[in-house]
Enzyme design. Structure first.
Site, PDB file in Angstrom:
ATOM      1  CD  GLU A  31       2.593  -5.030   8.078  1.00 12.19           C
ATOM      2  OE1 GLU A  31       2.957  -6.234   8.012  1.00 12.19           O
ATOM      3  OE2 GLU A  31       3.146  -4.122   7.441  1.00 12.19           O
ATOM      4  CG  HIS A  85      -0.578  -4.680   4.816  1.00  7.63           C
ATOM      5  ND1 HIS A  85      -0.966  -3.449   5.264  1.00  7.63           N
ATOM      6  CD2 HIS A  85      -1.718  -5.323   4.426  1.00  7.63           C
ATOM      7  CE1 HIS A  85      -2.285  -3.335   5.175  1.00  7.63           C
ATOM      8  NE2 HIS A  85      -2.762  -4.464   4.669  1.00  7.63           N
ATOM      9  CG  HIS A 115      -0.146   0.029   2.526  1.00 10.31           C
ATOM     10  ND1 HIS A 115       0.368   1.196   3.067  1.00 10.31           N
ATOM     11  CD2 HIS A 115       0.226  -0.965   3.358  1.00 10.31           C
ATOM     12  CE1 HIS A 115       1.013   0.917   4.183  1.00 10.31           C
ATOM     13  NE2 HIS A 115       0.953  -0.393   4.375  1.00 10.31           N
ATOM     14  NE  ARG A 141      -1.427  -0.191   6.686  1.00 13.26           N
ATOM     15  CZ  ARG A 141      -1.853  -0.807   7.788  1.00 13.26           C
ATOM     16  NH1 ARG A 141      -3.058  -0.544   8.268  1.00 13.26           N
ATOM     17  NH2 ARG A 141      -1.082  -1.697   8.399  1.00 13.26           N
TER      18      ARG A 141
END
Ligand SMILES: O=C(O)[C@H](O)COP(=O)(O)O
Length: 331
Positions: free
Chosen positions: A189, A259, A86, A135
């Site tokens: 993440e 991520h 991202h 994100r």
């Protein structure tokens, strides 16, 4: 993998923030992936109820070997796999450990996602996977806005039977002009435990640079009450193998927006990096990376530099033809 090859893998992947990275000329860098683990004969890998074919833009994928399989890939088929970390988030900007905290992009992150989209605007995308975090989803959507094919990315809602039913599309033509966006927490993440929300510099000042580096980059040492990269890999790589590889096997072109650490674990798997080698693998925000999946192997092509850059499209006939189609040169 021989150490020298791995070194090469690392130096090619460590991306520059400016993104001036060119496709890897050494195409011989092939890695087999284990598809056997996720390939029972007739497994339905569609992520929506297959009982109602009108119901979603996601078509179920059946793997080769299934007698019923209509999606068996041609021998010559190859698929593109695009990975994008991202763009910069508000907590990246503040230098805070973010992990599974769900923060949006900064204006710079928005620009990075748009720039990433320009770089991949000539590469086919049939299905998009993102984490469940905004994100990554913003990045995927903004990137796809730049794509020349102009298909509409549509988030697949399967969180309840009603959500699924209420998001049906009733036009086959409209479905054809859509790209399913599948969100999966497994691509999130790594969970940063008690570091989430702490400033990275202040944490290094308090616990020591080495300790913080170990928490951030080692393979198997988790931050306090958080996930190590190894733990993150357990869910991210399993998801990649179970859900994403079958799409590639079926000839679908896939983009994953995720991520730093979930992608590091997937790249570690694709490039067969050791737990030592992965320590120095850094991914910049908003830089797309391209792999070609062919005959059960992943060929890393680095990061497409931009729509006018020839190398990556010249590399495979299919990518070149797709681009020519977009240029209106082919019927
Ligand atoms: O979760 C975070 O803080 C970042 O997105 C990744 O952090 P890292 O660079 O410490 O792995």
């Amino acid at each position: 993998m021989a150490a020298s090859t791995s070194q090469h893998a690392l130096s090619s992947i460590r991306l520059l923030p400016t993104g001036c990275f060119h496709p890897d000329k050494r195409a011989s860098h092939l890695h087999s992936v284990s598809v056997g683990r996720c390939c029972p004969n007739t497994r339905n890998l569609g992520l929506v109820c297959a009982s109602n074919s009108q119901s979603s833009v996601v078509e179920p994928v059946q793997l080769p070997g299934s007698p019923k399989s209509s999606a068996a890939p041609k021998k010559s088929s190859e698929s593109a796999l695009i990975l994008i970390r991202h763009g910069e988030s508000l907590w990246n900007e503040k230098n805070l450990f973010t992990g599974c905290v769900d923060v949006p992009l900064t204006p710079k992150g928005v620009d990075e996602a748009i720039e990433a989209g320009k770089r991949i605007c000539n590469i086919p995308v049939d299905v998009i996977y993102t984490s469940s975090l905004i994100r990554a989803q913003m990045t995927a959507m903004l990137a796809m806005m730049q794509h020349r094919r102009k298909k509409v990315p549509i988030i697949v809602h399967n969180e309840s039977e009603q959500a699924h039913r209420w998001s049906q599309i009733y036009s086959e033509e409209t479905k054809k002009q859509s790209i399913p966006v599948i969100t999966a927490w497994q691509l999130n993440e790594r969970m940063y435990g008690e570091l989430q929300g702490l400033n990275k510099q202040e944490t290094a000042d308090r616990f020591g640079k080495e300790q913080v580096h170990e928490w951030r980059r080692s393979y198997d040492i988790p931050p306090p009450n958080g996930e190590s990269l190894e733990m993150c890999a357990e869910r991210a790589v399993a998801y990649f193998q179970d859900q994403i590889i079958p799409q590639l096997v079926a000839g679908k072109h896939v983009m994953i927006a995720a991520h730093g650490n979930s992608l590091r674990s997937i790249i570690m798997h694709l490039d067969k990096l050791t737990s030592q080698e992965v320590i120095s693998l850094e991914l910049s925000t908003g830089i797309p990376m391209l792999y070609i999946f062919k005959e059960g192997k992943f060929i890393r092509r680095g990061s497409p530099a931009g729509p006018s850059e020839a190398g990556v499209y010249a590399y495979t006939k299919n990518l070149a033809q797709y681009r020519q189609k977009l240029d209106g040169l082919l019927q």
